[in-house]
Design a protein around this motif. Structure first.
Motif, PDB file in Angstrom:
ATOM      1  N   VAL A   1       0.373  -1.028  -0.465  1.00 52.53           N
ATOM      2  CA  VAL A   1       0.101  -0.321  -0.132  1.00 52.53           C
ATOM      3  C   VAL A   1       1.215   1.109   0.019  1.00 52.53           C
ATOM      4  O   VAL A   1       1.595   1.238   0.942  1.00 52.53           O
ATOM      5  N   GLY A   2       0.515   1.592  -1.309  1.00 54.25           N
ATOM      6  CA  GLY A   2       1.731   2.890  -1.472  1.00 54.25           C
ATOM      7  C   GLY A   2       1.044   4.352  -0.883  1.00 54.25           C
ATOM      8  O   GLY A   2      -0.061   4.319  -0.773  1.00 54.25           O
TER       9      GLY A   2
ATOM     10  N   GLY B   1       0.114   6.833  -2.423  1.00 49.36           N
ATOM     11  CA  GLY B   1      -0.637   6.949  -3.504  1.00 49.36           C
ATOM     12  C   GLY B   1      -1.991   6.316  -3.284  1.00 49.36           C
ATOM     13  O   GLY B   1      -3.164   6.877  -3.339  1.00 49.36           O
ATOM     14  N   THR B   2      -1.491   5.061  -2.760  1.00 52.24           N
ATOM     15  CA  THR B   2      -3.031   4.475  -3.246  1.00 52.24           C
ATOM     16  C   THR B   2      -3.162   4.665  -1.474  1.00 52.24           C
ATOM     17  O   THR B   2      -5.057   4.348  -1.366  1.00 52.24           O
TER      18      THR B   2
ATOM     19  N   ALA C   1       4.878   7.423  -9.180  1.00 50.42           N
ATOM     20  CA  ALA C   1       4.146   6.333  -8.196  1.00 50.42           C
ATOM     21  C   ALA C   1       3.695   6.708  -7.347  1.00 50.42           C
ATOM     22  O   ALA C   1       2.175   6.486  -7.143  1.00 50.42           O
ATOM     23  N   TRP C   2       3.422   8.062  -6.842  1.00 49.68           N
ATOM     24  CA  TRP C   2       2.092   8.346  -5.775  1.00 49.68           C
ATOM     25  C   TRP C   2       1.259   8.774  -6.532  1.00 49.68           C
ATOM     26  O   TRP C   2       0.141   8.859  -6.409  1.00 49.68           O
TER      27      TRP C   2
ATOM     28  N   GLN D   1      -1.031   5.567  -8.570  1.00 49.53           N
ATOM     29  CA  GLN D   1      -1.447   5.016  -7.686  1.00 49.53           C
ATOM     30  C   GLN D   1      -2.763   5.779  -6.806  1.00 49.53           C
ATOM     31  O   GLN D   1      -3.995   5.245  -6.927  1.00 49.53           O
ATOM     32  N   TYR D   2      -2.640   7.323  -6.879  1.00 50.26           N
ATOM     33  CA  TYR D   2      -3.707   7.715  -6.291  1.00 50.26           C
ATOM     34  C   TYR D   2      -4.662   7.721  -7.942  1.00 50.26           C
ATOM     35  O   TYR D   2      -5.995   7.829  -7.504  1.00 50.26           O
TER      36      TYR D   2
ATOM     37  N   ASP E   1      -5.503   5.801  -9.906  1.00 57.05           N
ATOM     38  CA  ASP E   1      -5.760   4.441 -10.536  1.00 57.05           C
ATOM     39  C   ASP E   1      -6.895   4.337 -10.572  1.00 57.05           C
ATOM     40  O   ASP E   1      -8.151   4.515  -9.637  1.00 57.05           O
TER      41      ASP E   1
ATOM     42  N   SER F   1      -0.638  -2.819 -12.000  1.00 60.42           N
ATOM     43  CA  SER F   1      -0.260  -1.979 -10.667  1.00 60.42           C
ATOM     44  C   SER F   1       1.265  -2.658 -10.742  1.00 60.42           C
ATOM     45  O   SER F   1       1.561  -1.293  -9.735  1.00 60.42           O
TER      46      SER F   1
ATOM     47  N   ARG G   1       2.689   0.409 -12.196  1.00 57.81           N
ATOM     48  CA  ARG G   1       1.920   1.704 -11.413  1.00 57.81           C
ATOM     49  C   ARG G   1       2.394   2.180  -9.512  1.00 57.81           C
ATOM     50  O   ARG G   1       2.982   3.084 -10.082  1.00 57.81           O
ATOM     51  N   ASN G   2       3.150   0.736  -9.337  1.00 61.54           N
ATOM     52  CA  ASN G   2       3.844   1.719  -7.945  1.00 61.54           C
ATOM     53  C   ASN G   2       5.027   1.465  -8.168  1.00 61.54           C
ATOM     54  O   ASN G   2       6.069   2.138  -7.450  1.00 61.54           O
TER      55      ASN G   2
END
Length: 398
Positions: free
Chosen positions: A111-112, A114-115, A188-189, A192-193, A195, A260, A263-264
């Motif tokens: 769980v980054g 952004g996620t 990456a952030w 993720q945000y 997505d 994913s 993305r990460n």
């Protein structure tokens, strides 16, 4: 009771050194696995109090924290603390804030940041705008110290909403924030945000068909008369000349779908680069107009041809038309997508002033495939079509 030595023995058996937040999660799971009440051991609880003592304090100045550091200081004779040690100190204090009063481990692998903010946005604790402001504030921090200050305000919100965070990943991101790795962290952030997740099948549509359907691009849904239109376009223009995916104010307008894993990692893909360029071009093209400048079917050849027709009626006449044709010829001979984008940027102000629209879906596809080695004939096909569109439009009767 699980002690510091027993946790270390588990770590040694695993074959690699583990960070304290990983040890704490293992400690909690060990209690559950042994049939005991799910809680942290006395060692972990005591260490968490030490971490909170370090909030706002300089790395290496909190004696109670020394036992939970896993990054070695070494003996190189330098007065300056290693970047990784400072990053670990910051990560430990953030983890201490996040874990405080939480009944389960908040370290959640995968769980980054952004996620985590996306999950926070989908909850009911904060509005979407409030979450975006906090994430963008963190992403625009000038140095690690400022970034940590923003994260200290964000982490308690994650805790209240029951949202966890991968602290091992955060540690690695903090360690490179003041170096060359920041852009990949930002990308990456942002990815993720934004997505979009898996599309929900519409009535009569099979699950497999929904996979290829994403959210419509921003230029398709843009509303010129909306109260936020001006601010949105200004945010997109801020990305001109910047590395795709690294401009935080642009994140809410990205629609790129990505696996994913990519993305990460903050991967820079052709899709993302093409969308970034198209968004910045659209923002420059759209400003001051009360109708949408995305016009399906209007290729660059058609649009520049309309400019040439308009120029032919001006005082310069043929000279202006010839100049536009030369510039368009340079665009057609672009060697790669970057050069194509450069020429398109030079036409955007002209199209804006003339009020001539452009098909940004087509433009995005061209930018994505122009120099793609998997599509060796793509650029040639675009050149032929756009050249034909140009001459057809120029010679059409008024």
């Amino acid at each position: 009771m699980t002690t510091s030595s027993s946790i270390s023995s588990v770590t040694a058996a695993a074959g690699r050194s583990r960070f304290f937040w990983e040890e704490a999660a293992d400690d909690w799971r060990a209690a559950c696995g042994a049939g005991r009440r799910p809680e942290f051991s006395e060692y972990v609880t005591r260490s968490l109090r030490a971490l909170r003592e370090g909030v706002g304090r300089e790395a290496g100045t909190v004696p109670a924290m020394r036992s939970v550091h896993r990054v070695s200081l070494g003996d190189d004779g330098l007065d300056r603390l290693p970047d990784r040690y400072v990053a670990e100190h910051c990560t430990l204090t953030l983890f201490g804030l996040h874990q405080h009063t939480a009944s389960e481990p908040v370290h959640r692998p995968g769980v980054g940041l952004g996620t985590a903010c996306l999950l926070l946005r989908r909850g009911e604790a904060l509005t979407e705008a409030a979450v975006e402001r906090r994430l963008i504030a963190a992403a625009t921090a000038q140095d690690l110290h400022e970034l940590v200050q923003h994260l200290q305000r964000l982490v308690p919100l994650l805790q209240q909403a029951g949202v966890g965070l991968d602290y091992t990943r955060l540690f690695r991101e903090l360690a490179v924030w003041d170096g060359t790795g920041r852009n990949r962290v930002l990308r990456a952030w942002g990815l993720q945000y934004t997505d979009p997740g898996t599309p929900v099948p519409t009535e009569g549509e099979a699950d497999g068909e929904a996979e290829g359907r994403g959210q419509a691009p921003y230029w398709v849904t843009f509303e010129p008369g909306s109260p936020d239109a001006g601010a949105e376009l200004a945010a997109l223009r801020a990305g001109t000349g910047r590395e795709p995916g690294t401009v935080a104010v642009m994140w809410p307008f990205h629609r790129t779908r990505m696996a994913s894993e990519w993305r990460n990692k903050g991967s820079l893909t052709r899709d993302l680069a093409a969308e970034h360029t198209a968004l910045t071009l659209f923002a420059r093209h759209q400003q001051t107009h009360d109708r949408r400048m995305h016009v399906p079917g209007s290729s660059p050849g058609t649009a520049v041809g309309m400019l040439a027709r308009k120029a032919a009626t001006d005082s310069e006449g043929k000279a202006a038309t010839a100049a536009l044709e030369r510039r368009f010829g340079h665009l057609l001979t672009s060697a790669d997508a970057e050069e194509l984008a450069m020429h398109l940027r030079s036409f955007a102000p002209l199209l804006n002033r003339a009020g001539v629209g452009l098909d940004y879906d087509l433009l995005s596809t061209a930018l994505r495939t122009w120099d793609d080695p998997r599509r060796p004939h793509a650029a040639g096909r675009f050149r032929q079509r756009w050249d034909r569109d140009f001459h057809t439009t120029v010679t059409a009767s008024s």
